[in-house]
Design an enzyme around this catalytic site. Structure first.
Site, short mmCIF file in Angstrom:
data_model
loop_
_atom_site.label_atom_id
_atom_site.label_comp_id
_atom_site.label_asym_id
_atom_site.label_seq_id
_atom_site.Cartn_x
_atom_site.Cartn_y
_atom_site.Cartn_z
N ALA A 1 53.58 45.36 40.35
CA ALA A 1 54.43 45.20 41.54
C ALA A 1 54.92 46.52 42.15
O ALA A 1 55.86 46.53 42.94
CB ALA A 1 55.62 44.31 41.21
N ASP B 1 50.87 48.08 30.15
CA ASP B 1 49.50 47.67 30.48
C ASP B 1 49.36 46.21 30.05
O ASP B 1 49.29 45.91 28.85
CB ASP B 1 48.52 48.56 29.71
CG ASP B 1 47.07 48.14 29.90
OD1 ASP B 1 46.81 47.09 30.54
OD2 ASP B 1 46.19 48.86 29.38
N ASN C 1 50.37 38.98 38.96
CA ASN C 1 49.77 39.56 40.16
C ASN C 1 48.84 40.73 39.87
O ASN C 1 47.90 40.96 40.62
CB ASN C 1 50.90 40.02 41.10
CG ASN C 1 50.42 40.95 42.18
OD1 ASN C 1 49.83 40.52 43.18
ND2 ASN C 1 50.63 42.26 41.98
N SER D 1 41.95 34.46 43.73
CA SER D 1 41.29 35.00 44.92
C SER D 1 40.31 33.96 45.43
O SER D 1 39.77 33.17 44.64
CB SER D 1 40.51 36.28 44.57
OG SER D 1 39.62 36.60 45.62
N TYR E 1 34.74 40.21 38.91
CA TYR E 1 36.00 39.84 39.58
C TYR E 1 36.05 38.33 39.85
O TYR E 1 37.07 37.67 39.57
CB TYR E 1 36.11 40.64 40.87
CG TYR E 1 37.40 40.48 41.63
CD1 TYR E 1 38.57 41.11 41.22
CD2 TYR E 1 37.45 39.71 42.80
CE1 TYR E 1 39.76 40.98 41.94
CE2 TYR E 1 38.63 39.57 43.52
CZ TYR E 1 39.78 40.21 43.09
OH TYR E 1 40.94 40.07 43.80
N LYS F 1 38.73 35.62 38.37
CA LYS F 1 39.63 34.85 39.24
C LYS F 1 39.37 33.34 39.13
O LYS F 1 40.29 32.53 39.29
CB LYS F 1 39.49 35.33 40.69
CG LYS F 1 39.98 36.78 40.90
CD LYS F 1 41.44 36.94 40.53
CE LYS F 1 42.00 38.29 40.93
NZ LYS F 1 43.43 38.44 40.58
P1 NAD Z 1 46.71 46.83 44.38
O1 NAD Z 1 45.62 47.59 43.71
O2 NAD Z 1 47.34 47.38 45.61
O3 NAD Z 1 47.87 46.51 43.33
C1 NAD Z 1 47.60 46.07 42.02
C2 NAD Z 1 48.64 46.65 41.11
O4 NAD Z 1 48.36 46.22 39.77
C3 NAD Z 1 48.64 48.19 41.10
O5 NAD Z 1 49.94 48.70 41.31
C4 NAD Z 1 48.13 48.53 39.72
O6 NAD Z 1 48.66 49.74 39.18
C5 NAD Z 1 48.58 47.32 38.91
N1 NAD Z 1 47.81 47.15 37.68
C6 NAD Z 1 46.47 47.31 37.52
N2 NAD Z 1 46.15 47.14 36.23
C7 NAD Z 1 47.29 46.86 35.56
C8 NAD Z 1 47.59 46.61 34.20
N3 NAD Z 1 46.63 46.61 33.27
N4 NAD Z 1 48.88 46.39 33.84
C9 NAD Z 1 49.86 46.40 34.78
N5 NAD Z 1 49.63 46.64 36.09
C10 NAD Z 1 48.36 46.88 36.48
O7 NAD Z 1 46.11 45.37 44.66
P2 NAD Z 1 46.61 44.19 45.64
O8 NAD Z 1 45.68 44.14 46.78
O9 NAD Z 1 48.07 44.29 45.88
O10 NAD Z 1 46.26 42.92 44.73
C11 NAD Z 1 47.24 42.22 43.99
C12 NAD Z 1 46.58 40.96 43.40
O11 NAD Z 1 46.06 40.16 44.46
C13 NAD Z 1 45.40 41.26 42.49
O12 NAD Z 1 45.40 40.33 41.42
C14 NAD Z 1 44.21 41.04 43.38
O13 NAD Z 1 43.06 40.71 42.64
C15 NAD Z 1 44.69 39.88 44.21
N6 NAD Z 1 44.00 39.74 45.50
C16 NAD Z 1 44.09 40.70 46.47
C17 NAD Z 1 43.42 40.50 47.69
C18 NAD Z 1 43.49 41.51 48.79
O14 NAD Z 1 42.84 41.29 49.81
N7 NAD Z 1 44.26 42.57 48.67
C19 NAD Z 1 42.67 39.34 47.88
C20 NAD Z 1 42.60 38.39 46.89
C21 NAD Z 1 43.29 38.60 45.69
#
Ligand code: NAD
Length: 246
Positions: free
Chosen positions: A13, A63, A90, A142, A155, A159
């Site tokens: 977050a 993590d 998330n 997703s 991925y 999901k």
């Molecule tokens: P992002 O990369 O901006 O943020 C993801 C966050 O998760 C980052 O701050 C990262 O440091 C953290 N993270 C990664 N690995 C981690 C771990 N092992 N432990 C703790 N934290 C960890 O991505 P986003 O676009 O904000 O995506 C958030 C969620 O939404 C994800 O699950 C992604 O798959 C899903 N999603 C995003 C989209 C999109 O279009 N952005 C679409 C569908 C689904």
């Protein structure tokens, strides 16, 4: 709709969707535990923003793909804020490639964060959350977990796994009044989509009936709905938030 008196744990977050979700839930009255694997400065600034809204917040680095770290995160969060009644799984990563070129490491790391991470956090919080008798677990999946996407076997599998996990757990714990739902975002403007070329973005836009990419707020609003008692008769569902794309 409000979340006054509720306490939320949100993984990943410090930025992107997780950050938008954290701010939205805080605006509606919830106290928020922010988790991320890194990005300490960004995470602390999210904490400050939430505190400026008059809510309690803290950042716990962990993590979530590591079971011991996930458990410690949950234990420390409970120690600090007493109870948790909203969990937003998330955190997620991508390591895209055609399967012909995908390494075993890239397959494993995506499954470990996106799917095993959901297990690690949810398993760790399960006993304490059952005691609340009114809680909401929201897993960010997703659309590609439903429709598939070339270059994303790892991925998409992770999901799709999250959706199966969500539906099964919903059936296990509904009798304790704990709801479990998933959100399947389409293409949302965040750091993750910024890596895509303009051509790809334009081609996606043309396949989205509502004619635009989603915003982080579109997802945060859906999380707020599922987190609040307004959705108290909804469990085991996947809400697709994709502008009509699939
Ligand atoms: P992002 O990369 O901006 O943020 C993801 C966050 O998760 C980052 O701050 C990262 O440091 C953290 N993270 C990664 N690995 C981690 C771990 N092992 N432990 C703790 N934290 C960890 O991505 P986003 O676009 O904000 O995506 C958030 C969620 O939404 C994800 O699950 C992604 O798959 C899903 N999603 C995003 C989209 C999109 O279009 N952005 C679409 C569908 C689904």
């Amino acid at each position: 709709m409000n979340l006054i008196g509720k306490k939320a744990l949100i993984t990943g977050a410090s930025r992107g969707l997780g950050k938008a979700i954290a701010i939205k839930l805080a605006e509606l009255g919830a106290d928020i535990v922010i988790n991320d694997i890194g990005n300490e400065e960004e995470a602390e600034s999210v904490v400050k923003e939430i505190e400026s809204l008059g809510r309690n917040s803290l950042f716990i680095k962990a993590d979530i793909s590591d079971f011991e770290q996930a458990k410690e995160l949950v234990d420390n969060a409970l120690k600090e804020i007493g109870s948790i009644d909203i969990v937003v799984n998330n955190a997620g990563i991508t390591r895209d490639n055609l399967l012909l070129r995908m390494s075993e490491e890239d397959f494993d790391s995506v499954i470990d964060v996106n799917l095993k991470g959901v297990f690690n956090i949810t398993k760790s919080i399960l006993r304490p959350i059952l005691k609340t008798r009114n809680a909401s677990i929201i897993n960010i999946s997703s659309i590609v977990g439903i429709s598939g996407n070339a270059g994303q076997t790892n991925y998409s599998a992770s999901k799709a796994g999250v959706i199966g996990f969500t539906k099964s757990l919903a059936k296990e714990i509904a009798k304790k009044n704990i709801r479990v739902n998933a959100i399947a975002p389409g293409f949302i403007e965040t750091d993750m989509t910024e890596k895509l070329s303009d051509d790809i973005i334009e081609s996606y836009k043309s396949s989205i009936p509502l004619g635009r990419l989603g915003t982080a707020d579109d997802i945060a609003n859906t999380v707020a709905f599922l987190a609040s008692d307004i959705s108290s008769y909804i469990t085991g569902q996947v809400i697709v938030v994709d502008g009509g794309m699939i």
